[in-house]
Design a protein around this motif. Structure first.
Motif, short mmCIF file in Angstrom:
data_model
loop_
_atom_site.label_atom_id
_atom_site.label_comp_id
_atom_site.label_asym_id
_atom_site.label_seq_id
_atom_site.Cartn_x
_atom_site.Cartn_y
_atom_site.Cartn_z
N LEU A 21 0.83 -1.21 0.00
CA LEU A 21 0.00 0.00 0.00
C LEU A 21 0.86 1.26 0.00
N ALA A 22 1.96 1.23 0.77
CA ALA A 22 2.86 2.38 0.80
C ALA A 22 3.48 2.62 -0.57
N PHE A 23 3.92 1.55 -1.23
CA PHE A 23 4.50 1.69 -2.56
C PHE A 23 3.46 2.19 -3.57
N LEU A 24 2.25 1.65 -3.49
CA LEU A 24 1.21 2.07 -4.43
C LEU A 24 0.88 3.55 -4.25
N ALA A 25 0.81 4.00 -3.00
CA ALA A 25 0.54 5.42 -2.76
C ALA A 25 1.66 6.29 -3.33
N LEU A 26 2.90 5.85 -3.15
CA LEU A 26 4.04 6.62 -3.66
C LEU A 26 4.02 6.68 -5.18
N PHE A 27 3.83 5.54 -5.82
CA PHE A 27 3.84 5.52 -7.29
C PHE A 27 2.62 6.23 -7.86
N ALA A 28 1.48 6.13 -7.20
CA ALA A 28 0.29 6.86 -7.66
C ALA A 28 0.54 8.36 -7.61
N PHE A 29 1.23 8.81 -6.57
CA PHE A 29 1.56 10.23 -6.45
C PHE A 29 2.45 10.68 -7.61
N PHE A 30 3.48 9.87 -7.93
CA PHE A 30 4.36 10.21 -9.04
C PHE A 30 3.62 10.17 -10.38
N ASP A 31 2.72 9.19 -10.54
CA ASP A 31 1.93 9.11 -11.78
C ASP A 31 1.04 10.35 -11.92
N LEU A 32 0.47 10.79 -10.80
CA LEU A 32 -0.40 11.97 -10.84
C LEU A 32 0.40 13.21 -11.20
N GLY A 34 2.97 13.25 -13.08
CA GLY A 34 3.22 13.16 -14.51
C GLY A 34 2.03 13.55 -15.35
N GLU A 35 0.80 13.36 -14.80
CA GLU A 35 -0.41 13.68 -15.55
C GLU A 35 -0.85 15.13 -15.39
N ILE A 36 -0.40 15.77 -14.31
CA ILE A 36 -0.86 17.15 -14.02
C ILE A 36 -0.54 18.08 -15.19
N LYS A 37 0.60 17.86 -15.83
CA LYS A 37 1.00 18.78 -16.92
C LYS A 37 0.07 18.68 -18.12
N SER A 38 -0.69 17.59 -18.23
CA SER A 38 -1.61 17.42 -19.36
C SER A 38 -3.02 17.92 -19.05
N VAL A 39 -3.27 18.26 -17.78
CA VAL A 39 -4.61 18.76 -17.41
C VAL A 39 -4.85 20.09 -18.12
N GLY A 40 -6.02 20.19 -18.75
CA GLY A 40 -6.35 21.39 -19.50
C GLY A 40 -6.29 21.20 -20.99
N GLU A 41 -5.64 20.09 -21.45
CA GLU A 41 -5.60 19.80 -22.88
C GLU A 41 -6.95 19.25 -23.32
N SER A 42 -7.57 19.91 -24.27
CA SER A 42 -8.91 19.53 -24.74
C SER A 42 -9.85 19.45 -23.53
N GLY A 43 -10.45 18.29 -23.31
CA GLY A 43 -11.37 18.16 -22.18
C GLY A 43 -10.78 17.41 -21.01
N TYR A 44 -9.46 17.28 -20.98
CA TYR A 44 -8.79 16.50 -19.93
C TYR A 44 -8.71 17.33 -18.66
N GLN A 45 -9.42 16.87 -17.62
CA GLN A 45 -9.49 17.59 -16.36
C GLN A 45 -8.85 16.78 -15.23
N LEU A 46 -8.78 17.37 -14.05
CA LEU A 46 -8.11 16.73 -12.92
C LEU A 46 -8.76 15.40 -12.56
N HIS A 47 -10.10 15.32 -12.61
CA HIS A 47 -10.74 14.06 -12.25
C HIS A 47 -10.45 12.98 -13.28
N HIS A 48 -10.19 13.36 -14.54
CA HIS A 48 -9.77 12.37 -15.53
C HIS A 48 -8.37 11.85 -15.21
N LEU A 50 -7.04 11.71 -12.25
CA LEU A 50 -7.18 10.83 -11.09
C LEU A 50 -7.71 9.46 -11.51
N GLY A 51 -8.67 9.45 -12.42
CA GLY A 51 -9.19 8.18 -12.92
C GLY A 51 -8.12 7.37 -13.63
#
Length: 357
Positions: A21-32, A34-48, A50-51
């Protein structure tokens, strides 16, 4: 013995799940991140975003499971050793082989969980993640080159500009050759839709026939194109070979082999899928000499750190041997099994050395 094994299973399993669980939380944070920079492109929002990150969690769990088993087992065994519980068990007649047998029972549970996750949970979740991101960003699935996706299908080379998340095709171009390698026709279509059992309905078609007497051009509103390509084969392009199920790997490897293409990369990925769940047994065998003896606190910390580095090295070697095997055309089975075999021999040697002392 039943009480001891239940206790051992509970302690080790709880520690492994906590580490995972600790590893998954850490890697999920890093994945997020990596995705933050794409938020705002077309219809890509923060909840997308997160999904997308949440859908990738099963794949992360699959690849991190062996390391979590190693670190969790190390932590649990060190705790038991620190409280002299292992010393009491050994004084009561528990042999090293019996202790290892109990750990193997726990490893069997995590090996089964690894197999089920890698075969039935992670692949569809991974595809769904990339379909979600592609759909919301208005992007393209499987675009490896600027010209789009290229696939060989018997005597034809197929170029698809866009593969949509629902496996629909946009910008299809089919180059058909004869047995002598001479171009026979070029078919261009605006879009394609799969029709069961083995065809694609191409729309707005322009077909150029190359004949000895000249070139003939045809325009058709629709054309039914029979092909070995299907949505399942295209779906494998959404995920890396390591995240595909064995069934999809076998099907895509057969398609490549039927078209006389290199299959080594996918053969290695297939055998890695077979061998990878068994890494849980290697990890608990490695953990035993590191964490199964009583040491002073500072030496215990050092040994846990050495065990963690061993797990990271195992993870890196798995990727290294897969890449080297694909580059040098090594035996797929040998490329997949070598890292586990090396570490299993290392674990056996360390257990023998600890017992000898």
């Amino acid at each position: 013995m039943k009480v001891y094994r239940r206790y051992m299973t509970r302690e080790v399993s709880a520690a492994v799940l906590l580490v995972l669980l600790a590893f998954l939380a850490l890697f999920a944070f890093f994945d997020l991140l990596g995705e933050i920079k794409s938020v705002g492109e077309s219809g890509y929002q923060l909840h997308h975003a997160l999904g997308f990150v949440l859908l990738r969690v099963p794949g992360r769990a699959y690849e991190l499971m062996p390391i979590a088993v190693l670190i969790g087992t190390l932590y649990a065994l060190s705790g038991l050793a620190r409280h002299s519980e292992i010393t009491v068990l050994r004084a009561s007649g528990l042999s090293t082989s019996a202790l290892l047998g109990g750990l193997f029972q726990v490893a069997g549970l995590f090996a089964l969980a690894t197999y089920l996750t890698g075969e039935f949970v992670a692949p569809p979740a991974e595809r769904a993640a990339y379909q979600l991101r592609s759909r919301e960003r208005g992007g393209i699935v499987g675009q490896d080159l600027r010209s789009g996706l290229w696939v060989k299908d018997e005597q034809s080379f197929v170029n698809v500009r866009i593969v949509l998340p629902d496996a629909g095709l946009r910008g299809v171009r089919i180059y058909q050759f004869d047995e002598k390698g001479q171009l026979r026709s070029v078919t261009e279509a605006a879009q394609g839709t799969y029709v069961l059992p083995d065809s694609w309905r191409l729309s707005d078609v322009l077909q150029t026939m190359v004949r000895a007497e000249g070139v003939e051009i045809r325009r058709m509103p629709e054309l039914l194109w029979r092909s070995a390509l299907n949505p399942d084969i295209l779906a494998v392009l959404l995920v890396s070979p390591d995240r595909m199920s064995m069934w999809h790997l076998a099907a895509y490897t057969k398609h490549l082999a039927d078209n006389h293409q290199q299959t080594n990369r996918y053969d290695i990925a297939f055998w890695k899928k077979v061998i990878y769940p068994l890494a849980a047994f290697v990890m608990v065998a490695l953990a035993l000499p590191f964490g199964g003896a009583h040491y002073r606190a500072e030496r215990t910390s050092l040994r846990i750190f050495a065990g963690v580095m061993t797990g990271i090295t195992f993870y890196m070697l798995n990727g290294l041997f897969a890449n080297l095997g694909a580059i040098n055309s090594w035996s797929p089975l040998l490329s997949a099994v070598t890292p586990s075999a090396i570490f299993l021999l290392a674990a056996a040697s360390m257990i023998w050395w600890v017992e000898k002392r």
